[in-house]
Structure formats: structure tokens, C-alpha cells
Design an enzyme around this catalytic site. Structure first.
Site: not given
Ligand code: ADP
Length: 733
Positions: A481, A620, A130, A175
Site C-alpha cells: 500500500r 481482513h 412459466s 441456467d
Molecule cells: P420453467 O418456467 O422453469 O421454464 P416449465 O416450462 O416446466 O418451467 O413451466 C412451468 C409451468 O408453467 C408449467 O408446468 C405450466 O404450468 C406453465 N406453462 C409452461 N408453458 C406454458 C404454456 N405454453 N401455456 C400455459 N402454461 C404454461
């Protein structure tokens, strides 16, 4: 707590006003990718801080999909629309994976939709995918605008007016797979879920002799597996970043059978979803089970946790983390210039910092590359200092070298618990005992605090004696204590009799993570909750931030009748909105005369006809229960560090005949800002308010305005330690 907060430093107030006017700006907030607990707290903080500084804030529903689709997917948020979401898991504005946003065409549509609402500030809460998408979008922005102008969808003026897109990211991912931040939003809650399951399994499994293989999430990152292994004292752990050495199958079986020989009824093996061997072949939970069954014939069960880890209420830690990050994100957006790179707000120690987004994404991808190329040491190093530290600690605590391979130091090191029992104490003792044994010392346990010390309740303690201690609440050694003052003679005699060369005192921890109050459901009611902590307002303050309280009375920030009056008026006003609930926290020693009863009666009287009150003294129960993953790990890690320090000091002193203590041979270990540091007691004395048993300066006090802002008070937020852009370095994060 008062409306104009006269106690706020004037300099910071000026800075606050200069820097943080959001007037005329529009901020879009979205959650994307996999959901995580705590995302709602981040959304709430962005919305409220945004409104607070005078900006308009828009929800963008369903992640990038909502941005591409536009229409009702982009809607203005108001103060109340984020009420009562702090304690809700997942994300109320929805998240999605969006194929269209990966294409320029999709991003063109998204840009058009944002421009229609004048949004040029984006706050993205998601994983590295994202955030990569957001960065790309920002880079393309001016090109997209020109294309929209060419297509006649916007005019030239708009191209000029909206020329720059500011982007800030917050990492929401259970994660903890993102480089640059110690913790991502959701990780701590996921750990809570895992530990709940392990604790549950431990109780049933004690009835049978069993081996449990527990698979946790983490396709590319072993953080959850590693930290849960630390927190429950697992017998073996499999991670993607650090595959087991060749021949591990036999080693593992030997370890399990040794456990059985020692009458240990339960074996726990934790496997990350993406665990691999040195040849990059997957090590699955089924494969491990098969191995144990065929080689040892043990009754073996596999539990795959799956989505449970994403579920449930966010932990206090995640709520506070996400609230702090959300506020910091808004400040970052308002301070952004065309030259500042897109940034992520991250946590370094207990400090919120900003890092260049692409550097973090790059490093996160470098970890994967290192694993693909089987450069596993690099992978661990790139994950950061704290990951490497965790791995190191786990290895030291899980596997005992045979006695004849440990060089003996001939030193006796004693461990004692003092003060109130606190969750995490047993984890700390276990860790100290095992690290001490591995360092070649003879370890002694002192029972029942200084009282027991004086009476000679001292016994040698071995590696297996502390097995299974991490998850237990209270203090197994026992604590009282009582202060050592009146026993000094007797204690000195005991130290001589038992030839104690070093003493590790574990005590004075406050249970950081136990308070989670949510007071939803009833209408027109104000809950008044008393928290513990002596004169230290940490629990009241942080509990207040985690629960979205309206006020938190603490000793460190004196308050008077005018403050109480303004809080009552604030709550009366609040009851006129749709949020008809109030929460007030009061630290047990915040004021001699404004007692919990007094405040309860005052609020009840003043609120007559508008709201009623309930009070609850937590007492407590705050010290009870099983320790949280944070407390277990904190106890484990800090105690391991303390023991390493003791070993180093003992080595220094060796061969010098009679040993005398020097100023720096009596230290307290703790986290200060970004680092774990040892502070000589002599120095600490100067920084301590002995009468009230608190430090003179408390780092968390600067978070107080945050709670007030998010509860709609006018308060000034000292931005003095935000605003610097730092660079990611694997050895410093
Ligand atoms: P996370 O954000 O949890 O790593 P994803 O990798 O599935 O999850 O990414 C979520 C969303 O972000 C994707 O479905 C897409 O819409 C967008 N996204 C991810 N990578 C790219 C990229 N390289 N370019 C444009 N949009 C991206």
C-alpha cells in the site's frame, strides 16, 4: 435512516407518492417451474414493497397448481411471514409443474380463484415456460371473465371491475437461459456451487495426475458451463450454442497431452448437460471420458453435479438482484395500464430495466430454433453481447496459438498490482498476461507494487506461468500500500531500462462479493458489524441489502444522533414482533466519533431489557478466501478488455517515433450503468473526492432506500430510472 428521510430529493418523493399507491389493489406472487436460489428474496421484496405501498399481497403456493386448486393455496401474506427467508435457498411458497394450467379449463379455474380475492396483479417468478403461461393467461383474461359470467360464477360488475390482469415476470432460473437479462435469479449461486466443487476437485486432483470431466446443468444453455470454465480456467468446454469444430476429438487430446508434457497434473473439462456437436448429436461426459481413456490412457473421472447446483444458500449477488427485481416488479404492476404489455424485470449491466415479456420469450425460443437448425453463430449472437463476450474471452485465454503464428509487436507491457490485495486480482493478471501474449507483446510482471517497481523487481512472465491463477485469493505478484509519489524517479528509470511501452495497473477493486452475514438463530439480539472499504460505503450498503439489515451507516450519507435514536426505537419496536433479531452494519470510516464501539455501547444501553448486542469487526477476512465466481470473471473480463485497449493504443502510436502520453492514453476501465467504459484519468479526477478516495457520485446510493423500505422504515424510493419499457436487442443485452 430517519423516519421522514428529509435528505430524499423532494421531486422524487412527489413522484413516489403519485405513482405508487397500491391502495385497493391485490397482488398475487408465485414461483413456478424449476426452483432457484434467490427466489425467496424476490418473494420477500414483492411482499414487503406491496405492503409498503398499501396493497394486499397474496402468496400463491405450489406455482400454477395452487392457482388452479385455490382454497388454502392462496393466502394473504403479512410483513413477518417473509422474515428470515432471505438466506434460504429454494422457494418457501413451493413450486410445481402444472399440466392443468396448460389447458383453458385449468386457467378458467385459476381466474375464478384469483377473482374471489380481487387479485388482478400477478407477479410470476419462473423460467420461460412459466412466463409464457402467464402471458397467455393475461391475453385470455377478458374471455375467461366472460365465460365465468356466463356460467354464473361471477356477476357483470366483477367483469367490469376486474377487467384487466397485470402481469410482471422475474426470471428465476439457474441456467441463465433467458434472453433479455444479463443475469437470472439463481445463476450466480449455482456458479458458486460449481466453483466450490471445482476448487475441491483441484485440491484432491493435485495429488494424482488426473483428468476431470465435470457436467453442469444447462440442457439448452451453455452459460453455466462457459462461465465456470472461465472462472476456473478449464482446459476445454462443451456448449450447446457453440459446438466444437469437426476434428475436435484429436485437437482436445493434443491439448491434454501438451498439458501433461508441461507437467500440469490436472486437466479440467467442463460439459454442459445439453452439449452437442455440429451435427446436433449429444456430446456426453461419458463419451468424453471414453475418448480420453482410449486415446491417451489417462486416469479420467466424471463428476455430474446435478441438483447440488440448485442447493445451498443464495449468494449475496442473487439476494440483491432478487430484492431489486422484486421492488421494481411491484412498481411495474402499479404503473401498468391496459395498454402496457406484460413485462419482465431484468438486469442490464448494473441497471434494472423492464422488457416486454413476449419479446424475451420469443428471442429465447429463437436461440433454440437457431441451434436446432444448426445456425450456431446466430445462436451465440441471440444469447446476447455478454455471452458472446464470455465465449470470446474463454477462447483467447484457453488456447495458445503457436509462437510462430503470433505477429510480434516488439512492445513490452508490464502488469502491476497495487493497493490492498483483493479477490479476483490474480484472475485479472492471468487474463492480461495471456491476452497480451496473444496480441504479440512481451509481458512483464512487476512484483510488490510500486515499491518493487522502483527496486526493479521486474521479470518476463509467460503463458503457463499464470496457469491456475484464477481461483487463488490475494495477490500472487504481491502488492504494497505505498503510493508511487516518492519513487517517481526510480520508476521512470526502470521504465526506460526495461523499455516498458505500456503499464496495466490492477488495484483499487473492492472485494464485492465476500460479505454474507446472516444472523439467525438467537432471539432478542442485535448484531453490529463493521465492514471495510475506507470511506466507501459500498460493502456496508450492499451487504446490508443482501443480509436484510435494519441500518447501514456509511460515510456518504451523514447521520446524527437523531438517526441513531430512531434506529434504536425501530429495533425496540421490532423486538415486539415475532422477528426478534436485528442487524446493523457500519462502514469503518462512516464517522470519526460514532465508532463501532460507541454504537455498540449506545445500542446496549438503550436496548437494556429489550435486546442485547454483539459486535463483530470483519477486518481482513473480507479480503481473504478464494475469490467468488463474480470476482474471477469480472477480473478476467475487465482485464482482457484493458489489454485490448492497450494494444489498440500501441498500434495507434506505432511509427510515430517518440511516444508521448496524451490525456486519453491514461484510462480507468469500469462498469458504468450498462456499459464497460474507459474513462481518461483527467476526467475521472474531476469526479473523484481525493480526500476520501471515493467517487463523488456513487450509483449504488440510489439503492439505499430499498434496504430501508424492506426493513420497514418510511423512506422514499426514487423511481426516476424505473418505469421505462425498453426493447430487447441481442446486441445490447
Ligand atoms: P420453467 O418456467 O422453469 O421454464 P416449465 O416450462 O416446466 O418451467 O413451466 C412451468 C409451468 O408453467 C408449467 O408446468 C405450466 O404450468 C406453465 N406453462 C409452461 N408453458 C406454458 C404454456 N405454453 N401455456 C400455459 N402454461 C404454461
Amino acid at each position: 435512516m430517519d423516519a421522514d428521510d428529509s435528505r430524499a430529493p423532494k421531486g422524487s418523493l412527489r413522484k413516489f407518492l403519485e405513482h405508487l399507491s397500491g391502495a385497493g389493489k391485490a397482488i398475487g406472487v408465485l414461483t413456478s417451474g424449476g426452483d432457484a436460489q434467490g427466489m425467496n428474496a424476490a418473494v420477500r421484496a414483492v411482499v414487503r414493497m406491496g405492503i409498503y405501498v398499501g396493497a394486499k399481497v397474496y402468496f400463491i403456493y405450489e406455482g400454477y397448481q395452487g392457482m388452479v386448486d385455490g382454497g388454502s393455496n392462496i393466502a394473504e401474506a403479512d410483513w413477518e411471514s417473509v422474515s428470515s427467508i432471505l438466506q434460504v435457498g429454494g422457494t418457501i411458497i413451493g413450486s410445481a409443474r402444472c399440466q392443468a394450467f396448460r389447458t383453458r379449463e385449468g386457467r378458467l379455474k385459476a381466474a375464478c380463484n384469483l377473482l374471489q380475492r380481487g387479485i388482478t396483479n400477478l407477479c410470476v417468478i419462473g423460467g420461460d415456460g412459466s412466463l409464457t403461461g402467464a402471458n397467455l393467461f393475461r391475453k385470455e383474461w377478458s374471455g375467461l371473465l366472460e365465460e365465468l359470467a356466463r356460467n354464473g360464477q361471477i356477476d357483470k360488475e366483477a367483469v367490469q371491475k376486474y377487467a384487466y390482469l397485470n402481469v410482471v415476470g422475474m426470471v428465476g432460473s439457474i441456467d441463465n437461459d433467458f434472453c433479455g437479462t444479463d443475469m437470472t435469479i439463481g445463476t450466480d449461486s449455482a456458479l458458486h456451487r460449481i466453483i466450490e466443487v471445482v476448487d475441491a476437485i483441484m485440491t484432491t486432483a493435485q495429488s494424482h495426475q488426473r483428468t476431470f470431466v465435470l457436467e453442469v446443468m444447462g440442457r439448452h444453455c451453455g452459460y453455466l458451463a462457459l462461465v465456470s470454465a472461465l472462472a476456473c480456467g478449464a482446459d476445454w468446454v462443451f456448449l450447446p450454442e457453440s459446438p466444437p469444430e469437426e476434428g475436435w476429438e484429436e485437437q482436445m487430446c493434443v491439448k491434454l497431452s501438451e498439458n501433461r508434457a508441461r507437467k500440469k497434473r490436472l486437466n479440467i473439462i467442463i460439459v454442459a448437460e445439453g452439449a452437442i456437436d455440429t451435427q446436433n448429436k449429444p456430446i456426453t461426459s461419458e463419451k468424453i471420458k471414453e475418448l480420453v481413456v482410449t486415446q491417451l490412457g489417462y486416469d479420467t473421472r466424471v463428476t455430474i453435479l446435478g441438483h447440488v447446483q440448485r442447493g445451498g444458500t443464495p449468494s449475496a449477488f442473487d439476494r440483491i438482484l432478487a430484492s431489486r427485481m422484486g421492488v421494481e416488479a411491484v412498481i411495474a404492476l402499479l404503473e401498468a395500464t391496459p395498454d402496457t404489455p406484460a413485462c419482465v424485470v431484468s438486469l442490464n449491466g448494473n441497471h434494472a430495466v423492464r422488457l416486454p415479456l413476449m419479446e424475451c420469450v420469443q428471442m429465447t425460443q429463437d436461440v433454440q430454433k437457431a441451434m436446432d437448425e444448426r445456425r450456431f453463430q446466430d445462436a451465440v449472437r441471440l444469447r446476447g453481447r455478454s455471452f458472446a463476450g464470455n465465449l470470446n474471452t474463454y477462447k483467447r485465454l484457453a488456447i495458445k496459438l503457436p509462437d510462430d503464428q503470433i505477429p510480434k509487436t516488439n512492445c513490452n507491457v508490464a502488469v502491476i498490482n497495487v493497493g490492498a490485495p483483493a479477490a479476483g486480482m490474480n484472475a485479472a493478471v492471468r487474463s492480461a498476461v495471456r491476452v497480451g501474449i496473444a496480441d504479440g507483446h512481451r509481458m512483464l510482471a512487476i512484483y510488490d507494487g510500486f515499491d518493487g517497481f522502483a527496486k526493479g523487481q521486474i521479470k518476463e512472465i509467460g503463458w503457463t506461468d499464470v496457469g491456475g491463477w484464477t481461483g487463488q485469493g490475494g495477490s500472487i505478484l504481491g502488492t504494497k500500500r505505498v503510493l508511487p509519489g516518492k519513487y517517481l524517479e526510480e520508476i521512470a528509470t526502470q521504465m526506460r531500462t526495461h523499455s516498458i511501452n505500456a503499464l496495466l495497473i490492477i488495484g483499487g477493486f473492492e472485494t464485492c462479493d465476500r460479505i454474507k452475514q446472516s444472523a439467525s438463530g438467537t432471539k432478542r439480539r442485535v448484531f453490529i458489524i463493521e465492514t471495510m472499504g475506507g470511506y466507501c460505503g459500498y460493502l456496508a450498503n450492499m451487504g446490508g441489502l443482501a443480509a436484510g439489515a435494519d441500518a447501514a451507516y456509511i460515510f456518504e450519507e451523514p447521520f446524527d444522533i437523531r438517526d441513531l435514536q430512531s434506529n434504536v426505537e425501530h429495533l425496540t419496536e421490532k423486538m415486539k414482533t415475532t422477528i426478534q433479531r436485528g442487524l446493523v452494519l457500519r462502514n469503518e470510516s462512516c464517522s470519526e466519533n460514532y465508532t463501532t464501539d460507541f454504537i455498540y455501547q449506545l445500542y446496549s444501553e438503550e436496548g437494556k431489557g429489550v435486546f442485547d448486542c454483539r459486535k463483530n469487526v470483519l477486518g481482513h477476512m473480507q479480503q481473504g478466501g478464494a475469490p467468488s465466481p463474480f470476482d474471477r470473471n469480472f477480473g478476467t473480463k475487465i482485464s482482457a478488455r484493458a489489454m485490448e485497449w492497450i494494444t489498440a493504443k500501441l498500434k495507434e502510436a506505432r511509427g510515430r517515433g517518440k511516444k508521448f502520453t496524451t490525456d486519453d492514453s491514461i484510462c480507468v476501465l469500469g462498469i458504468s450503468k450498462r456499459n464497460v467504459i474507459f474513462q481518461p484519468v483527467a476526467e475521472l479526477k474531476k469526479q473523484t473526492d481525493f480526500e476520501h478516495r471515493i467517487p463523488k457520485e456513487q450509483w449504488w446510493l440510489k439503492l439505499r432506500p430499498l434496504m430501508k423500505i424492506l426493513a420497514k422504515y418510511k423512506a422514499s424510493y426514487d423511481v426516476s430510472d424505473s418505469g421505462q419499457l425498453e426493447h430487447v436487442q441481442p446486441w445490447s443485452v
